[in-house]
Design an enzyme around this catalytic site. Sequence first.
Site, PDB file in Angstrom:
ATOM      1  N   GLU A   1      62.002  64.013   6.724  1.00 37.54           N
ATOM      2  CA  GLU A   1      61.309  62.788   7.082  1.00 37.54           C
ATOM      3  C   GLU A   1      59.804  63.008   7.160  1.00 37.54           C
ATOM      4  O   GLU A   1      59.344  64.072   7.609  1.00 37.54           O
ATOM      5  CB  GLU A   1      61.781  62.222   8.437  1.00 37.54           C
ATOM      6  CG  GLU A   1      63.068  61.421   8.378  1.00 37.54           C
ATOM      7  CD  GLU A   1      64.310  62.298   8.419  1.00 37.54           C
ATOM      8  OE1 GLU A   1      65.394  61.832   8.027  1.00 37.54           O
ATOM      9  OE2 GLU A   1      64.176  63.464   8.832  1.00 37.54           O
ATOM     10  N   THR A   2      59.065  61.994   6.735  1.00 37.59           N
ATOM     11  CA  THR A   2      57.630  61.905   6.963  1.00 37.59           C
ATOM     12  C   THR A   2      57.368  60.602   7.690  1.00 37.59           C
ATOM     13  O   THR A   2      57.925  59.557   7.340  1.00 37.59           O
ATOM     14  CB  THR A   2      56.842  61.969   5.644  1.00 37.59           C
ATOM     15  OG1 THR A   2      57.044  63.253   5.043  1.00 37.59           O
ATOM     16  CG2 THR A   2      55.356  61.750   5.868  1.00 37.59           C
TER      17      THR A   2
END
Length: 296
Positions: free
Chosen positions: A47-48
Amino acid sequence: MTEVNVKHIDAFSSIPNKGNPAGVVLNGEDYTKEQMLTIAAAVGFNETAFVVSSEVADFRIRYFTPGHEINLCGHATMGTVYALRMNSLLEQSDFTIETNAGVLPMHIREENNQLLITMQHAKPEFQSFSGSRSDLAASIGLREEDLHSKYPIVYGSTGIWTLIIPIKELASFDKMNPVAENFPSVLKEMPKASLHPVCFEVRDDENDMHARHFSSPYSGTIEDAVTGTASGVMGAYYKTFVNKDTRLPKTLIVEQGHEINKDGRVYVHVKGEQEPLDISISGTAVYVKNIVVEIE
């Protein structure tokens, strides 16, 4: 080409390159949804997170896997809060964040010279799994007899859905080999859910549960090192299905990531006099480095 600065923060550990890596973009307002997805794919972490403004909370966080936007991510939330604090962009100890899973309260405190971040989760929900136990076991490289017969396999959510799979023995976790392309056909009720095997045998005696987390093939990733949202589900699962007589409030410690050399720890706080339970998680984080991504 535009250069994007991404903070690499490892959550649920105080040691760089342990725990769960998250990308954090502090100036998320500058990018479109399509650009956010491009950035997340270039970073390559599970995830970002992108910080944007909010009309209903102190700020909003948007979360992207390399494949799509998701409603909530525990470790990327921890990473975002740590990055904001590190850059003197977050002074208060109590605040709220807007997510696609709702507005969630947050709290920060110093403990043993470390920043401890507490994140409220959405109210827990469970749904039955009615698929094939043998096919499910095979999809993570195990046999049906490796699954724990005493506890139910259920979909659970405290903001995002995952399938909780109780496993008999800790030794099975080293044998796991996910075949992600088979997940959607096995998870007939929720084809895009992730898989979260859990066990009550642990590596460290002070911990309560052990876990791994295998991503949906739609996410563009394979395994999540230390999973905040699914750990929250584990806390609710423990009280609901494992030990209904557990006196609340109670803090459970989840260990995860050891099999991929990313060991970390999540503190799961379970409260509530009646259903639904109140779930929050706490953990540490650490800055690793700055990543520069170029987009058109």
